[in-house]
Write an enzyme that holds these catalytic residues in place. Structure first.
Site, PDB file in Angstrom:
ATOM      1  N   ARG A 127       0.850  -1.191   0.000  1.00 28.47           N
ATOM      2  CA  ARG A 127       0.000   0.000   0.000  1.00 28.47           C
ATOM      3  C   ARG A 127       0.885   1.241   0.000  1.00 28.47           C
ATOM      4  O   ARG A 127       1.102   1.884   1.019  1.00 28.47           O
ATOM      5  CB  ARG A 127      -0.938  -0.020   1.196  1.00 28.47           C
ATOM      6  CG  ARG A 127      -2.101  -0.964   0.977  1.00 28.47           C
ATOM      7  CD  ARG A 127      -3.297  -0.616   1.822  1.00 28.47           C
ATOM      8  NE  ARG A 127      -4.505  -1.176   1.253  1.00 28.47           N
ATOM      9  CZ  ARG A 127      -5.674  -1.200   1.881  1.00 28.47           C
ATOM     10  NH1 ARG A 127      -5.783  -0.699   3.093  1.00 28.47           N
ATOM     11  NH2 ARG A 127      -6.730  -1.711   1.296  1.00 28.47           N
ATOM     12  N   GLN A 132      -0.601   2.225  -6.061  1.00 29.30           N
ATOM     13  CA  GLN A 132      -2.044   2.435  -5.974  1.00 29.30           C
ATOM     14  C   GLN A 132      -2.803   1.881  -7.170  1.00 29.30           C
ATOM     15  O   GLN A 132      -3.883   1.312  -7.020  1.00 29.30           O
ATOM     16  CB  GLN A 132      -2.356   3.931  -5.825  1.00 29.30           C
ATOM     17  CG  GLN A 132      -2.226   4.439  -4.397  1.00 29.30           C
ATOM     18  CD  GLN A 132      -2.640   5.893  -4.285  1.00 29.30           C
ATOM     19  OE1 GLN A 132      -2.613   6.635  -5.263  1.00 29.30           O
ATOM     20  NE2 GLN A 132      -3.019   6.310  -3.088  1.00 29.30           N
ATOM     21  N   ASP A 135      -3.510  -1.844  -6.751  1.00 33.77           N
ATOM     22  CA  ASP A 135      -4.106  -2.283  -5.486  1.00 33.77           C
ATOM     23  C   ASP A 135      -5.486  -2.893  -5.700  1.00 33.77           C
ATOM     24  O   ASP A 135      -6.521  -2.229  -5.555  1.00 33.77           O
ATOM     25  CB  ASP A 135      -4.175  -1.094  -4.529  1.00 33.77           C
ATOM     26  CG  ASP A 135      -4.618  -1.489  -3.127  1.00 33.77           C
ATOM     27  OD1 ASP A 135      -4.946  -2.668  -2.912  1.00 33.77           O
ATOM     28  OD2 ASP A 135      -4.656  -0.608  -2.241  1.00 33.77           O
ATOM     29  N   SER A 138      -8.094  -2.954  -2.757  1.00 32.70           N
ATOM     30  CA  SER A 138      -8.862  -1.723  -2.592  1.00 32.70           C
ATOM     31  C   SER A 138      -9.938  -1.579  -3.663  1.00 32.70           C
ATOM     32  O   SER A 138     -11.076  -1.200  -3.361  1.00 32.70           O
ATOM     33  CB  SER A 138      -7.931  -0.504  -2.622  1.00 32.70           C
ATOM     34  OG  SER A 138      -7.122  -0.469  -1.468  1.00 32.70           O
ATOM     35  N   TYR A 233      -2.914  -1.137   7.304  1.00 33.73           N
ATOM     36  CA  TYR A 233      -4.005  -2.051   7.629  1.00 33.73           C
ATOM     37  C   TYR A 233      -4.246  -2.081   9.131  1.00 33.73           C
ATOM     38  O   TYR A 233      -3.358  -1.786   9.928  1.00 33.73           O
ATOM     39  CB  TYR A 233      -3.675  -3.476   7.162  1.00 33.73           C
ATOM     40  CG  TYR A 233      -3.613  -3.653   5.672  1.00 33.73           C
ATOM     41  CD1 TYR A 233      -4.757  -3.863   4.914  1.00 33.73           C
ATOM     42  CD2 TYR A 233      -2.384  -3.614   5.007  1.00 33.73           C
ATOM     43  CE1 TYR A 233      -4.691  -4.029   3.544  1.00 33.73           C
ATOM     44  CE2 TYR A 233      -2.311  -3.779   3.627  1.00 33.73           C
ATOM     45  CZ  TYR A 233      -3.467  -3.987   2.899  1.00 33.73           C
ATOM     46  OH  TYR A 233      -3.402  -4.146   1.549  1.00 33.73           O
TER      47      TYR A 233
END
Length: 390
Positions: A127, A132, A135, A138, A233
């Site tokens: 992360r 990004q 990911d 997500s 997290y």
């Protein structure tokens, strides 16, 4: 280099690893793309659309898996109805990129290492700002948060918004979101758009501003220990902290019309945050939507994949919600994969090039050259072996 897209065989899985638009981009870059016949059917992407994008449609899955330099899929490799293992269908030295759940099912890493497969787990993408676009956790969690609210609204025997009518005023529904990660934040935004009054709780105090920026009230509890793990997290906390958390949220659960739970710890059983006693105190007709059902659930009454009733309260144990929105889930996942794959393609000759000095490649790789490379997966496997020998 051949990149192959497998057809998912897991029951209920409707997503596909690449969509035609992304295939076209890879083909334009000089990459050969093979797609298993029917791979996109359940996500409403036809074989004809893939052919138009420049892909080769392959009807024999055994041939596709064996010939692939890079095999892309959504779910963990399965045992097929004909008795073949998808892990065994890959040739030695091939690359597999997929959700692999290596911390929850570390035995898969052992099998992949034995086959000398270079396996990359989409759960292990770091992360970081640079990662990004890759990911996938997500991108898929955002869909789950959105869909959880719709499920809750459909099951609730009330309106969500406040309504003023000739027959009187209807009060808005009260929604309580437990866990303000990607799924939780999307659930907050969706519930607010539907007109509910929203509260949210998270053990990480840093998310308070994000929750408030979406128009929800943040429920705070003071825990005298670290609550954030690497990568931002939520971290598994002590039993004392769990009890304190339950005490803090009990009254909010009791007064809510819909409770949506999203708290998960990678590779661990989901923490119980909504007890049977809390459910017993909820109003008849209330709803709990448990996004952690596949990890055992945040609600003590949750049964994965089922809707159950307790004292007039409906507890919905959701499974694989992103798959219920297969078009957009596949589009987002395909773009995540594209970003990762492009790190592995040599710009000059379009060959496969795994640079383990790259922090993303290093973090996402769980097996390579016959070894398990990820220390967390090694620890999870050692624990599993220890339990098996106990």
């Amino acid at each position: 280099m051949k990149i192959a897209v497998a057809k998912e065989i897991e029951v209920g899985e409707r997503r596909v690893a690449l969509v035609p638009d992304v295939v076209a981009r890879l083909v334009k870059q000089g990459v050969e793309v093979w797609v298993e016949a029917g791979a996109g059917d359940r996500a409403f992407f036809s074989d004809a659309a893939y052919e138009a994008a420049g892909a080769k449609i392959v009807s024999d899955p055994g041939y596709l898996w064996w010939e692939a330099d890079v095999l892309l899929k959504v779910g963990v490799p399965q045992e097929r109805e004909d008795g073949r293992s998808e892990v065994e269908m890959l040739r030695e030295g091939a690359v597999l990129i997929s959700f692999l759940n290596p911390l929850g099912e570390p035995a898969i890493a052992k099998r992949l290492a034995e086959r000398r497969i270079s396996a990359f787990s989409m759960e292990m993408i770091p992360r970081t700002t640079r990662a990004q676009s890759m990911d996938a956790l997500s991108s898929q969690a955002s869909i789950a948060g959105y869909k959880a609210v719709l499920i809750g609204a459909a099951a609730l025997p009330k309106y969500f918004p406040m309504l003023t009518t000739a027959a009187g005023t209807i009060a808005p529904a009260k929604v309580f979101i437990i866990g303000a990660g990607v799924a939780g934040l999307q659930a907050i935004a969706t519930a607010r758009r539907l007109g509910a009054v929203v509260e949210a709780f998270d053990i990480r105090p840093a998310v308070k501003e994000e929750v408030q920026s979406l128009g929800a009230k943040f429920v705070e509890v003071q825990l005298e220990e670290e609550t954030v793990a690497a990568g931002g997290y939520a971290k598994e906390v002590s039993e004392i902290a769990k009890q304190r958390t339950q005490q803090a949220i009990a009254e909010h659960v009791k007064l809510s019309d819909v409770v949506i739970t999203t708290a998960q710890v990678p590779g661990r059983k989901a923490p119980i945050l909504v007890t049977e006693e809390m459910v017993a105190q909820m109003k008849p007709g209330s709803v709990v939507v448990d996004l952690a059902a596949e990890q055992g659930g945040n609600c003590a009454c949750t049964e994965p994949g089922k809707d159950v009733q307790r004292n007039g309260v409906t507890i919905i144990g959701t499974i694989d919600l992103p798959s219920s929105v297969p078009i957009h889930a596949s589009q987002l996942y395909a773009k995540n994969l594209l970003s990762l794959v492009q790190l592995m393609i040599n710009k000059e000759d379009k060959s496969l090039q795994l640079n383990f000095e790259d922090d993303i490649i290093e973090a996402a790789c769980i097996t390579h050259a016959g070894e398990i490379r990820n220390s967390r997966v090694k620890e999870a496997l050692a624990t599993l072996v220890g339990i098996g020998n106990g």
